[in-house]
Scaffold this active site. Sequence first.
Site, PDB file in Angstrom:
ATOM      1  N   GLU A 131       0.854  -1.192   0.000  1.00 47.84           N
ATOM      2  CA  GLU A 131       0.000   0.000   0.000  1.00 47.84           C
ATOM      3  C   GLU A 131       0.883   1.232   0.000  1.00 47.84           C
ATOM      4  O   GLU A 131       2.103   1.133   0.109  1.00 47.84           O
ATOM      5  CB  GLU A 131      -0.902   0.017   1.246  1.00 47.84           C
ATOM      6  N   HIS A 160      -6.386   2.813   6.036  1.00 51.93           N
ATOM      7  CA  HIS A 160      -5.325   2.542   6.979  1.00 51.93           C
ATOM      8  C   HIS A 160      -4.544   3.802   7.319  1.00 51.93           C
ATOM      9  O   HIS A 160      -4.150   4.550   6.438  1.00 51.93           O
ATOM     10  CB  HIS A 160      -4.351   1.512   6.388  1.00 51.93           C
TER      11      HIS A 160
END
Lengths: 310, 400
Positions: free
Chosen positions: A214, A256
């Site tokens: 990510e 996140h």
Amino acid sequence: MSILLDGKTRVLVQGITGWTARRHVKYMLDYGTTVVAGVSPGRSGHRVETVPVFDTVEEAVSSTDGIDLAVSFVPAALAKDAAMEAIDAGIPTVVSLAEGVPFRDSISMVHQAREHRVQLIGPNSQGIISPGEAKVGGSGGDLPGRMFTPGSVGVVSRSGGMGAETCWLLSREGVGQTTYVAIGGELISGAGFVEIAERFERDTDTRAIVCFGEAGGVREELLAEAVSDGRIRKPIVAFIPGDFLESCPSGMSFGHAGAVVSEGRGAPSAKRRILELAGVVVVKKWSHIAAATREVLRDIEPELSASGAT
Amino acid sequence: MAVVLEPAVKARLAGLRFVVPEGRVCESGQSASQAARDLGERVVVKALVPTGRKGVGGGVRIASSAMEAGEHSEAILGMTLNGFPVTQVYVERQLEIEDEFYFAVMPSGVHQTYEVVFSVHGGVNIEELGADHIVSMCVDPDREFPDYQARKLAHRAGVESAQIRVVSSAIADLVNFAIRNDAQLFEVNPLVTLTDGNVGVAGAMLSVDESALFRHPDMAAIALRGVDSLGRPLTDLELHARRLNEEIPEGDMRLIEFDQGDIGFLTLGGGCGLVALDALAASGEMPATAFDMTSGNIEEKFFRITAAVLSLPRLRALFVGGNISAMTPVPIRTRGLIRALRHCDRDWSNFPVVVRLPGPQDEEAARLLEEFPHVDFFTDDVTIEGAVERLVQRLKGVSA
């Protein structure tokens, strides 16, 4: 085989009497996980399914033949205390599932784990599953067979949901997994890609590694470094979403806390470049992961792949 | 992150080994003048908004009289800085400054612990400083950051010998303050040495780790959540989402609105969201929202946020997506969606709705949606990217 967890790994469940834990302990047991004890302060003497509950980790360790892995279902505010207790008791692998653990607590957990040479996974890990052998945490819920099949590819992901989905994609294309480890999407956490990849490197049954990365942090960059300097030699296929996030104003985060592109740092495009330069196969579309993985497996063992075995 | 505004930060910094200038929050030029009079006439007037770089926009001005303070305040009040309308100013006693330094503490992904960043070149934009002008040090959060480590840091940065004691005491206290208060970013810019030999905190910014607010109830009451990662005020929809989170805490929800986009996006799972957003953006369409919601038994909450998103006038389509590993029974989501669809008055034949939700009881969810033929419902028969592509195809059909 597998890493970190197999059918013989003796598992302790912390926070075992909570609603979520009870549900997942049943799924874990049904899957074949050797859950030997649970801890829930104040509930000593109870049982969850067949699992005896103790007040302390220390008591659980001394009342059993030993514990190899602790998985903690306790909520975020208590996650640090539970992890420290497991680390203090000398349990070699500690998996923390809680989402929303404060940075200060995560930092303490990581620090403590390092001092005691304990492998901390998480916090905010969805869990670990070695298909056909055992699982800890939520991976796959009550239908793990829908996503996970045994095989020779190690999978590691910062996103629990997309990691499981990646295993599903691989499984339906005939590529099974040795172990899937969800390392969590937090900025501060026990294991990055390198720690898990190094274990896959040492596992004789893992022939290739798939990474779901990510934006934000340096996990992918550290992996690239480990590949460049020869610590990881097995082929790696990686996918890193976040082009849209990268196009948004600096500092924005969608899910996140760790997936943030700030002042240009942590950009997925930069991570992809660094990984590619190191020799990692980076796919542009998530659905291409399976084909790319089949190809790298073919490259290393053409005869085996031809016979359809993975 | 949750921003605590400067006056509250400075109040919390009292009693440590540095000077914190006295200040007052004012809402008019008149009260600012009065405050300046009380504070000795030589004051700094600062816009009180949760955004950095205020000085660049003219949001920080120096006054040497009460009248000037009043004039500056009136000029600043009513300004808009980074989208934030200025309704309050902070009038603060001016410090007699000798040197300006830069100080910050934040958690570091590289070092997996707190990092303190310091420079003897303060008062400027830290990004403009080269790496040579910045020193940093890792901090052990389980121990008090000791004075001697602060002295090492100060010395390495080039603080003069005559100042090193006072500066390092201040650094140590500021580091420990940051950690005690669960800072996600704590910046003192500038940290200053004063002509009388003391050290003072001229500018202070604190963003608190939102996950830690539960153990700081006093900051929780005043902290502004979500604003700093966006760099702009929350939209009505975003405020609605925040209030919904407070009303129904289960199934913690995050929503960001994009003015330029017109496709409603409700994805469950951070990674899923990233993949779906990329697939949409690659097609040329733009999302109106980015979203995430943790699992839970919260049909009501999902209904209300979906209805709110569907009510955006500019919306052309809706996408609802999730991972195959979802634990929440799918009918909980689809029942919420159905209530939202019924609640909204739209011509569904021209408004594509695509749902991709594999998971527990997804067959039942499919049955529930049968009465909405314009809703495409998928489980694991398509990938997330495939479902987004289906949405894009249907959009082309609408405009054709």
